[in-house]
Design an enzyme around this catalytic site. Structure first.
Site, PDB file in Angstrom:
ATOM      1  N   GLY A 147       0.826  -1.203   0.000  1.00  0.00           N
ATOM      2  CA  GLY A 147       0.000   0.000   0.000  1.00  0.00           C
ATOM      3  C   GLY A 147       0.861   1.254   0.000  1.00  0.00           C
ATOM      4  O   GLY A 147       2.006   1.250  -0.472  1.00  0.00           O
ATOM      5  N   VAL A 150       2.449   3.140   2.360  1.00  0.00           N
ATOM      6  CA  VAL A 150       3.744   3.188   3.061  1.00  0.00           C
ATOM      7  C   VAL A 150       4.694   2.141   2.492  1.00  0.00           C
ATOM      8  O   VAL A 150       5.873   2.429   2.225  1.00  0.00           O
ATOM      9  CB  VAL A 150       3.556   2.965   4.578  1.00  0.00           C
ATOM     10  CG1 VAL A 150       4.912   2.946   5.282  1.00  0.00           C
ATOM     11  CG2 VAL A 150       2.664   4.050   5.185  1.00  0.00           C
ATOM     12  N   HIS A 154       4.400   5.875  20.035  1.00  0.00           N
ATOM     13  CA  HIS A 154       3.955   6.556  18.811  1.00  0.00           C
ATOM     14  C   HIS A 154       2.472   6.902  18.952  1.00  0.00           C
ATOM     15  O   HIS A 154       1.605   6.353  18.293  1.00  0.00           O
ATOM     16  CB  HIS A 154       4.188   5.628  17.617  1.00  0.00           C
ATOM     17  CG  HIS A 154       3.907   6.258  16.295  1.00  0.00           C
ATOM     18  ND1 HIS A 154       4.407   7.487  15.917  1.00  0.00           N
ATOM     19  CD2 HIS A 154       3.177   5.818  15.229  1.00  0.00           C
ATOM     20  CE1 HIS A 154       3.979   7.763  14.690  1.00  0.00           C
ATOM     21  NE2 HIS A 154       3.233   6.778  14.259  1.00  0.00           N
ATOM     22  N   THR A 210       3.399  -1.139  11.001  1.00  0.00           N
ATOM     23  CA  THR A 210       1.941  -1.134  11.186  1.00  0.00           C
ATOM     24  C   THR A 210       1.562  -0.559  12.559  1.00  0.00           C
ATOM     25  O   THR A 210       2.213  -0.833  13.566  1.00  0.00           O
ATOM     26  CB  THR A 210       1.416  -2.582  11.059  1.00  0.00           C
ATOM     27  OG1 THR A 210       1.851  -3.112   9.811  1.00  0.00           O
ATOM     28  CG2 THR A 210      -0.099  -2.633  11.128  1.00  0.00           C
ATOM     29  N   ASN A 211       0.475   0.199  12.581  1.00  0.00           N
ATOM     30  CA  ASN A 211      -0.026   0.800  13.827  1.00  0.00           C
ATOM     31  C   ASN A 211      -1.086  -0.056  14.515  1.00  0.00           C
ATOM     32  O   ASN A 211      -1.744  -0.840  13.835  1.00  0.00           O
ATOM     33  CB  ASN A 211      -0.655   2.162  13.501  1.00  0.00           C
ATOM     34  CG  ASN A 211       0.375   3.273  13.509  1.00  0.00           C
ATOM     35  OD1 ASN A 211       1.267   3.287  14.357  1.00  0.00           O
ATOM     36  ND2 ASN A 211       0.238   4.208  12.581  1.00  0.00           N
ATOM     37  N   ARG A 228      -5.232   4.649   9.626  1.00  0.00           N
ATOM     38  CA  ARG A 228      -6.312   5.412  10.279  1.00  0.00           C
ATOM     39  C   ARG A 228      -7.198   6.111   9.270  1.00  0.00           C
ATOM     40  O   ARG A 228      -6.737   6.542   8.220  1.00  0.00           O
ATOM     41  CB  ARG A 228      -5.691   6.527  11.140  1.00  0.00           C
ATOM     42  CG  ARG A 228      -5.148   6.056  12.426  1.00  0.00           C
ATOM     43  CD  ARG A 228      -5.011   7.217  13.379  1.00  0.00           C
ATOM     44  NE  ARG A 228      -3.790   7.976  13.207  1.00  0.00           N
ATOM     45  CZ  ARG A 228      -3.526   9.077  13.903  1.00  0.00           C
ATOM     46  NH1 ARG A 228      -4.397   9.545  14.766  1.00  0.00           N
ATOM     47  NH2 ARG A 228      -2.389   9.714  13.732  1.00  0.00           N
ATOM     48  N   ASP A 281       1.744  -8.577  -0.970  1.00  0.00           N
ATOM     49  CA  ASP A 281       0.417  -8.087  -0.556  1.00  0.00           C
ATOM     50  C   ASP A 281      -0.594  -9.194  -0.820  1.00  0.00           C
ATOM     51  O   ASP A 281      -0.354 -10.081  -1.643  1.00  0.00           O
ATOM     52  CB  ASP A 281       0.035  -6.809  -1.333  1.00  0.00           C
ATOM     53  CG  ASP A 281      -0.993  -5.957  -0.590  1.00  0.00           C
ATOM     54  OD1 ASP A 281      -0.622  -4.913  -0.018  1.00  0.00           O
ATOM     55  OD2 ASP A 281      -2.186  -6.349  -0.575  1.00  0.00           O
ATOM     56  N   ARG A 331      -4.757   5.783  16.543  1.00  0.00           N
ATOM     57  CA  ARG A 331      -3.991   4.606  16.106  1.00  0.00           C
ATOM     58  C   ARG A 331      -4.444   3.377  16.887  1.00  0.00           C
ATOM     59  O   ARG A 331      -4.470   2.264  16.371  1.00  0.00           O
ATOM     60  CB  ARG A 331      -2.497   4.836  16.336  1.00  0.00           C
ATOM     61  CG  ARG A 331      -1.916   5.957  15.486  1.00  0.00           C
ATOM     62  CD  ARG A 331      -0.442   6.174  15.808  1.00  0.00           C
ATOM     63  NE  ARG A 331       0.147   7.253  15.031  1.00  0.00           N
ATOM     64  CZ  ARG A 331       0.170   8.518  15.427  1.00  0.00           C
ATOM     65  NH1 ARG A 331      -0.369   8.884  16.578  1.00  0.00           N
ATOM     66  NH2 ARG A 331       0.749   9.439  14.670  1.00  0.00           N
TER      67      ARG A 331
END
Ligand code: NAI
Length: 306
Positions: free
Chosen positions: A11, A13, A175, A119-120, A82, A33, A88
């Site tokens: 994606g 990022v 973060h 990843t968050n 998000r 992916d 997040r």
């Protein structure tokens, strides 16, 4: 021979990081992916930019893990970003399952890799990735501090007119909105920021940094990718090229900064073995208190993982 870097999640990022790594020309990149044809299409497009941008690195898109075997670094960006109004931490349950599954599949093919988690919610996802493999903690590291610090440096440059290259800064902690911009370690051309900018202007830059991710989500409807992709690639370069850069990254603390068994953003030396050293800084009393608040916030999210 070029190194091999796998990036999971093609994606915004993941693809941006892939192209930044390819531009460095030190590693071939495997982009993975679950969406059919998507990583293959992005890889082909990036291979076709090589003649223009002058890199020879090869990018391969895949929906499986066979092509990733023997990677030196595996970057995990797969998962939901998000949307406006979300924190997040709202992503925790969805992304926990994704990060666990991709980590297991990736480390089965690349048992000697260093894992870079993106990843968050980032700090919690580092715990998920670490638990899903039996790697030493030095081989599982998260990306957040370079991005948060880059935002702070950009805002200082807007305020002072100084070149971003001459602005040294550091953002530590989790973060999230309780991250800790370390003003005492921030200089412009070697001059302390506190000598150049008034306290209330510094406070407003600190606040903008803390909410920097949300500012972009509100503008774009999804989270940022150019700065996150570049920050991820900076970590990959430091590992693959054994640069031993001292960079703010998310590392498992075991007593440093008075914290144990928790992933937090701290300055680390990043080299071919991963986190080769955790650097302990002298923080002011108020920075220590902010760091403690950030530790509590991260522990709250990690406790949701079960
Ligand atoms: P995106 O939606 O553009 O890309 C995510 C990709 O992951 C999608 O292509 C999706 O198909 C893929 N994916 C989902 N499940 C998968 C699986 N099981 N295996 C392989 N691929 C899978 O999202 P974007 O903007 O690239 O963000 C990715 C993650 O990075 C988000 O969680 C976001 O919050 C986080 N992020 C973290 C930052 C940090 O500082 N640590 C900064 C910016 C984003």
């Amino acid at each position: 021979m070029r190194a091999k870097v796998t990036i999971i999640g093609a994606g915004n990022v993941g693809a941006t990081a892939a192209q930044e790594v390819a531009r460095g020309d030190y590693a071939d990149v495997i982009l993975v992916d679950i969406i059919e044809n998507y990583p293959q299409g992005k890889a082909l497009d990036m291979n076709e930019s090589g003649p223009v941008l002058g890199y020879e690195a090869k990018i391969t898109g895949s929906n499986g893990y066979e092509d990733t075997a023997g990677s030196d670094v595996v970057v995990i960006t797969s998962g939901k970003p998000r949307a406006p109004g979300m924190s997040r931490d709202d992503l925790v349950t969805t992304n926990q399952a994704i990060v666990k599954s991709v980590t297991e599949q990736a480390v089965a093919q690349s048992p000697d890799a260093i894992l870079v988690v993106v990843t968050n919610p980032l700090d919690a996802m580092c715990h998920v990735a670490k638990d899903a493999c039996d790697f030493d903690s030095q081989r599982v590291v998260g990306m957040a501090g370079i991005l948060d610090t880059a935002r702070f440096r950009a805002f200082i440059s807007f305020e002072t007119g100084a070149s971003v290259r001459d602005i040294q800064a550091l953002v530590l902690g989790g973060h999230g909105d309780q991250m800790v911009p370390v003003v005492s370690a921030t200089t412009v051309g070697g001059i302390p920021l506190t000598s150049l900018v008034s306290e209330d202007r510094i406070e407003s830059m600190v606040e903008r940094t803390r909410k920097g991710g949300g500012e972009i989500v509100n503008l774009l409807g999804t989270s940022a990718w150019y700065a996150p992709g570049a920050a991820t690639a900076e970590m990959v370069a430091s590992i693959v090229l054994d640069q031993k850069r001292v960079l703010p990254c998310t590392a498992l603390l075991s007593g440093e900064y008075g914290v144990a068994d928790l992933y937090m953003g701290v300055p680390v030396t990043l080299g071919s073995k991963g986190v080769e050293q955790i650097v302990e800084l002298d923080l002011t009393d108020s920075e220590k208190a902010e760091f403690a608040g950030s530790v509590d916030a991260v522990r709250d999210v990690v406790s949701i993982l079960g």
